[in-house]
Design an enzyme around this catalytic site. Structure first.
Site, PDB file in Angstrom:
ATOM      1  N   LYS A 120       0.826  -1.276  -0.101  1.00 38.47           N
ATOM      2  CA  LYS A 120       0.118  -0.067  -0.017  1.00 38.47           C
ATOM      3  C   LYS A 120       0.657   1.448  -0.087  1.00 38.47           C
ATOM      4  CE  LYS A 120      -4.130  -2.036  -0.104  1.00 38.47           C
ATOM      5  NZ  LYS A 120      -3.721  -3.551  -0.282  1.00 38.47           N
TER       6      LYS A 120
HETATM    7  C1  LIG Z   1     -10.106  -1.763  -1.895  1.00 39.40           C
HETATM    8  C2  LIG Z   1      -9.394  -2.583  -0.883  1.00 39.40           C
HETATM    9  N1  LIG Z   1     -10.138  -2.881   0.427  1.00 39.40           N
HETATM   10  C3  LIG Z   1      -9.636  -3.378   1.324  1.00 39.40           C
HETATM   11  C4  LIG Z   1      -8.253  -4.302   1.292  1.00 39.40           C
HETATM   12  C5  LIG Z   1      -8.102  -5.190   2.369  1.00 39.40           C
HETATM   13  O1  LIG Z   1      -6.989  -4.600   3.126  1.00 39.40           O
HETATM   14  P1  LIG Z   1      -6.133  -5.713   3.705  1.00 39.40           P
HETATM   15  O2  LIG Z   1      -5.422  -6.436   2.814  1.00 39.40           O
HETATM   16  O3  LIG Z   1      -5.083  -4.938   4.664  1.00 39.40           O
HETATM   17  O4  LIG Z   1      -6.989  -6.664   4.638  1.00 39.40           O
HETATM   18  C6  LIG Z   1      -7.595  -3.824   0.173  1.00 39.40           C
HETATM   19  C7  LIG Z   1      -6.289  -4.504  -0.024  1.00 39.40           C
HETATM   20  O5  LIG Z   1      -5.785  -5.424   0.223  1.00 39.40           O
HETATM   21  C8  LIG Z   1      -8.187  -3.193  -1.102  1.00 39.40           C
HETATM   22  O6  LIG Z   1      -7.327  -2.951  -2.088  1.00 39.40           O
END
Ligand SMILES: Cc1ncc(COP(=O)(O)O)c(C=O)c1O
Length: 368
Positions: free
Chosen positions: A181
């Protein structure tokens, strides 16, 4: 291999981590958590931050605190990372998919009202690949129909809509700090909100539901969604660098557009979109491989892989995935097209202009 993404970590992160290890506060208590929450929320122009274990738990926590439950419907874009829809399902509610705006790939506000029913409780706009959604239109619809808005900002830290940073528009807004990210804490996430009441509720729910005034007393069933002090220590150092990372991502986008503009002129590809009202952070610089290109997206990806260039397809529309397919959803042609033709190119802030030239050259060679 030129990687699709790679975190940029330096001595600032290391020094903070050393401090945490020396202090022995390595779990979810310690000075860095509160500081990271406060500083990140402030950066987004919002009052309260609640750090959590990842972006998915951030979304789940936000929806739970807003009371989303069985029988409710929540509007989500069809083209997003699957966690956006899964978080709705974790609440036993139904995600209702809306197609993308072909001009900038995020949820198309004009298609939202058509799917609103008496059961609709919230909209989750996703600022996809660093491009903000059309928040004025979304907020107007939400107000008219009395719906909550939960921005999914997992891919867009620091992006701006009409001069305001994303994460400052909805009732609760969610970020991810996964390794790929804009800034990272390894795994990690945050919910930000201007409501003290919602922030307090989230703090309780992320900590097993424990009553803050009475240890080991639980008024509700909560979760362990806590971020560690170690993660927050890294996050705080990363936050200091966010503006620098954004500037670099924008430079990368500029280099790609310069190198690939001829292919766009010939209608072989489409470059990463940007609306005039948007300040995009280009989390992943992405292109569409049009029919005129002469080689299909997946074949191009294979050729690039052989040349040690890592790429990713754009997300597949969620409505075609097995867990969601049974709802028999049709008529989401833009998301389907983007999912079939889109390609994320290497976008790490560690890349130099010569890397972007190498990648673009490789793409141009295939198009010949
Ligand atoms: C648009 C979006 N929402 C939610 C997430 C979920 O985040 P995490 O991987 O930290 O759980 C991500 C990426 O991983 C994402 O790109």
């Amino acid at each position: 291999m030129i990687p699709i993404a790679e975190p940029s970590l330096g001595k600032e992160e290391l020094n903070n981590v050393i401090e945490v290890v020396k202090s022995s506060w390595i779990s979810s208590k310690g000075r860095f958590i509160g500081e990271f929450e406060e500083r990140f929320a402030q950066y987004c122009g919002v009052k309260y931050g609640v750090a959590v274990s990842n972006g998915t738990t951030a979304l789940h926590l936000a929806l739970r605190v807003l009371g989303i439950k069985e029988g409710d419907e929540v509007i989500v874009p069809d083209l997003t990372f699957v966690a956006t829809a899964n978080a709705v399902r974790y609440c036993n509610a139904k995600p209702v998919f809306v197609d993308s705006d072909p001009r900038y790939w995020c949820i198309d506000p004009e298609k939202i009202e058509g799917v609103i029913t008496k059961k609709t409780k919230a909209i989750i706009p996703v600022h996809l690949y660093g491009h903000p959604c059309d928040m004025d239109s979304i907020l107007k619809i939400a107000k008219t129909h009395n719906l909550y808005v939960v921005e999914d900002c997992a891919e867009a830290h620091g992006a701006e809509y009409k001069g305001k940073r994303v994460g400052s528009f909805g009732d609760i807004n969610c970020f991810s700090f996964y390794g790929n990210k804009m800034i990272t804490t390894g795994e990690g996430g945050m919910c930000i909100t201007n409501s003290k009441e919602l922030a307090d509720k989230m703090r309780i729910l992320k900590n097993h539901g424990m009553n803050p005034k009475k240890r080991y007393w639980y008024d509700v069933i909560g979760f362990n969604y806590r971020m560690t002090n170690l993660q927050a220590a890294i996050g705080l150092a990363q936050l200091e660098k966010l503006d620098k990372f954004i500037a670099k991502k924008r430079r990368i986008a500029k280099w790609y557009s310069q190198e690939l503009k001829d292919l766009e002129r010939k209608n072989f590809i489409k470059l990463h979109p940007k609306m005039p009202w948007a300040k995009c952070v280009y989390w992943m610089y992405s292109i569409l491989i049009e029919d005129g290109f002469g080689t299909k997206r997946d074949d191009l990806a294979k050729i690039l892989e052989e040349k040690e260039i890592d790429t990713r397809p754009l997300f597949y529309p969620i409505h075609i995935m097995p867990p969601y397919k049974k709802d028999n959803i049709k008529n989401l042609p833009i998301a389907e097209r983007l999912g079939n033709f889109g390609l994320n190119l290497p976008s790490s802030v560690k890349l130099a202009q010569r890397d972007i030239i190498t990648i673009s050259q490789a793409i141009k060679e295939v198009s010949k």
